[in-house]
Design an enzyme around this catalytic site. Structure first.
Site, PDB file in Angstrom:
ATOM      1  N   ASP A   1      -1.328   5.974  13.966  1.00 36.51           N
ATOM      2  CA  ASP A   1      -1.179   4.721  14.057  1.00 36.51           C
ATOM      3  C   ASP A   1      -1.291   4.392  15.392  1.00 36.51           C
ATOM      4  OD1 ASP A   1      -0.981   2.599  12.653  1.00 36.51           O
ATOM      5  OD2 ASP A   1       0.992   2.738  11.881  1.00 36.51           O
TER       6      ASP A   1
ATOM      7  N   ILE B   1       0.989  -1.104  -0.059  1.00 37.07           N
ATOM      8  CA  ILE B   1      -0.061  -0.052   0.113  1.00 37.07           C
ATOM      9  C   ILE B   1       0.923   1.251  -0.241  1.00 37.07           C
ATOM     10  CG2 ILE B   1      -1.762   1.173   1.065  1.00 37.07           C
ATOM     11  CD1 ILE B   1      -2.568  -1.689   2.365  1.00 37.07           C
TER      12      ILE B   1
END
Lengths: 502, 502
Positions: free
Chosen positions: B267, B208
């Protein structure tokens, strides 16, 4: 390398309205896409002439575009002031460095002033996607903004757009911390202030989630879609105006943030204060009165919330040198009788014309706000504002000034009448104990307000009033029979709007 | 009322790729738009047959659509499994009630378990716009998730998608907490585990943000795009597989959330734990080894972060009854020599084939992970895992098993070779003291990885190694001369990737 030279495509208008989102449509096999590695949803820089916009890439596999063409959404087309076949230069957008400041806020750090300025600049340039905007709003709400941050946010929002200068040291303005249907005091307050010699260049919004904004209501009485030059001519001639603010680029960051706040239904105090005061400071206001309705179904629900919001508004206003007074008002029920552009305009006209049926609550509230403005700006002594303002209505000066303003804006007109009406009756008798402002607004919107100017509803029952079974509580107004049905379906499937104690 | 009956439009495929976003294109003058009050950017429910999707409205003013037609973006077309001219039923989406739970988290409240379940369901049904998703991610990061919340989030993510059942009580799996280029141990670990009689149905992702995902690398060696039935046949025959996970609907909420986390570069630990373990639990794993590289330019940067993440992973895994071991590894430099699908596949092949030039660090790491799996699942005693795993490579069983798996997946092939190479030389001699993983990955991507399978780079210099001036540090590989230039331009305009102490 010759990548730059090959990154030019011909603009094609596809006629796709994505609301505010700038989108560029590119053929999947386009040489630029391949060379630059642009994929669907990438955000890239698109320039035409001296303008640029940051646009989201959508890739086209069919026959919508010829080789060498790129399509633009209507929002991108407008921002680039594009013409069919114009050259579009596309390139990678520069990295969004200010996002690291948003992340720091997520993790609990305070914003530096310079970080707030960078974020606002990036937002105004369209560099923030919805994902980034939402994270900024959420982080501010979760971690809070201290007094310094709110003040600097307000300043940065002002700095990121136009700022009006009226060439005169005293500009008055008013604002209502939204949420109360029918609370259409602005046209009356402007008429009184201008009649007393004050300068009040009022820009108002159209409805976004409500059944009518001041601009929608005013538009049933006179043109409101004036550009800055036209607005200046009206204000020079009459001392005041009531126009739509959309044509003037004041605090554009605010418009973007409000759209996201609405989707999240998040309304943090800091953002609210910065939103209100950045618009006012950018509009050049020096003296400001804020109407703050408090009630369970208003925007501000408790006295505690009101005190906190008022404190923050006053501190920030002081830092921006806007002399401000906040007036807490009754937010438990709508103001006046009409809800919807034309129906509210009729209330305004009745008050100004001193009609025997004029809604007294609307008149009193407008007088209180105008009176506060007269005191704040030194036109009358403290304590004499309300009687002075009331006198300006009573002797017809406010009505004369209002007509003159309408004429200056392009000519006065009568608000339209609705084609269909349908009364909603009390299903039992008793005392009206509560009215749900939010559901009432929803019913008015389903009946067609604000797009259908004459649509909305007219109230007959008010708090503390005793009603009999089958007595009408309010009447729906609509342009079509279908919209009446739409509103009725909503009313049938939801709890009653009026609480009536038997 | 007959609104339902009139809300049908004919589907037209416009060939517009909006990535994952479902968009419905409707004529501005369409009767349904007018009757329902749909405006641009409204999110509405679009149904075809038994499927539905929540789509964003774009309004068309030109001639793209005939009267009675509605266009769909490719994402919406796929989700509705639509055919040209099919009937689309459009209606208002039901209110997004779970958004009030997100707001409660914004303001500091813990999630009830039921709230987490509702949010995950709404996300999987596509009811959350990017604005809503971003607010959820940001609120979780700002306010944190406690142990109970992380465990329930993981469970809810599993429950919102498919869960695989392999009809056997012991399923092994591995995961790497990403961020280290070239760390392609998975094909080796699967070969060893399956050769030892374990069942390891491995699903992997495509790249990705990195120059290669395991699926990209594996695809240069065998087909990976297998559906669930084909995958089952491979696993029944060989005990293991290495396929792309995209064809299997495991933890679909995770895919959606990861896209937004990436855009925000946020994250949070709780989200990371739920993401990793929901995928593994949904895949049916009972025994799991996690590779956690720690290094300044890896995902986990410090030992402190590693301890905290390890604790949360182990507690949550225990609650989900997945027996888990976390192995902290060196994350200061890439693993193996190749970075990019084909170049990494060549490293894997060399290890399996016991080539004299096989990268020893890749072999040792794969052996450590496979050894841990053998111990964890009771195949060998504690302390004997590594030697057992090494023996399976040494005696050729791993290579034989890997070839058998490739054959079962559709046939083994040789990875392609690049057309262009360009060496990057040390500009001074000395000791290599640091390597920037992130910039190295960026250079490999600019050279064309992972879309160009043979593109990427090959490392020659490693930490602690002494190099002379003009000795090659790495070699760029690309399919076109232009991509070499692209990568060189990046290298020229950024600080050096290798820190060399003179």
């Amino acid at each position: 390398m010759t990548i730059e030279a090959s990154n030019v495509l011909r603009a094609k208008r596809l006629g796709i309205d994505t609301h505010q989102e700038a989108v560029i449509y590119m053929r999947r096999d386009c040489h630029v896409c391949r060379a630059e590695g642009f994929s669907a949803q990438a955000r890239i820089r698109v320039a035409s002439g001296a303008s640029f916009v940051i646009a989201t890439v959508n890739l086209i596999t069919g026959e919508l575009l010829a080789s060498g063409e790129a399509g633009l959404s209507e929002a991108a087309w407008r921002r680039l002031e594009c013409e069919e076949g114009a050259s579009l230069r596309v390139s990678h957008a520069r990295p969004l460095d200010s996002l690291s400041d948003v992340r720091a806020k997520v993790y609990g750090r305070q914003f530096e002033n310079s970080a707030i300025s960078s974020i606002m600049r990036d937002i105004v340039e369209g560099r923030y996607s919805d994902i980034h905007l939402s994270s900024f709003i959420t982080a501010c709400a979760a971690r809070g903004l201290n007094e310094r941050e709110v003040i600097h946010l307000t300043r940065a929002m002002v700095a990121a757009g136009e700022r009006l200068d009226w060439g005169t040291p005293l500009i008055v303005d008013k604002h209502c911390v939204g949420g109360l249907p029918g609370n259409r005091t602005t046209p009356i307050v402007v008429a009184i202030a201008a009649a007393c010699g004050l300068t009040m260049p009022k820009t108002s919004s159209r409805a976004i989630t409500s059944p009518a904004g001041t601009a929608d209501t005013m538009e049933t009485l006179a043109p409101v879609d004036l550009d800055l030059n036209a607005m200046r001519r009206v204000v020079e001639k009459e001392g005041g105006c009531i126009v739509w603010g959309g044509a003037v680029d004041l605090s554009p960051a605010d418009d973007t943030l409000i759209r996201v706040e609405r989707a999240l239904d998040i309304d943090s105090e800091g953002q609210l204060v910065a939103s209100v005061l950045s618009k006012k400071a950018a509009a050049g206001a020096t003296h400001l009165v804020i109407d703050m309705p408090v009630g369970l179904t208003a925007k501000v629900r408790t006295d505690g919330d009101a005190v906190s919001l008022k404190t923050s508004l006053l501190k920030t206003a002081e830092a921006l040198a806007v002399k401000t007074r906040v007036i807490q008002t009754d937010g438990r029920q709508p103001v006046g009788r009409g809800i919807g552009p034309s129906l509210e305009a009729q209330d305004v006209l009745k008050v100004l014309r001193r009609d025997a049926e004029a809604p007294e609550d609307l008149r009193r509230r407008a007088v209180a706000l105008a009176g506060a403005l007269l005191e704040l700006s030194g036109v009358v002594a403290e304590g004499e504002g309300e009687s002075a303002a009331a006198a300006v209505i009573a002797d017809g000066r406010a009505w004369a000034k209002f007509q003159a303003i309408c004429d200056a804006q392009g000519g006065m007109r009568e608000p339209p009448q609705s084609a269909y009406q349908h009364p909603i009756l009390a299903d039992h008798g008793g005392l009206i104990e509560a009215i749900d402002n939010r559901r009432l607004a929803k019913a008015a919107k389903l009946a067609g307000a604000p797009d259908a100017k004459a649509a909305g509803l007219e109230l007959h029952g008010f708090l503390g009033q005793r009603v009999e079974t089958s007595e009408p509580l309010f009447t729906l107004h609509a342009e079509t029979r279908g919209e009446i049905d739409y509103a009725l379906e909503y009313l049938d499937s939801h709890p009653p709007i009026f609480e009536i104690e038997a």
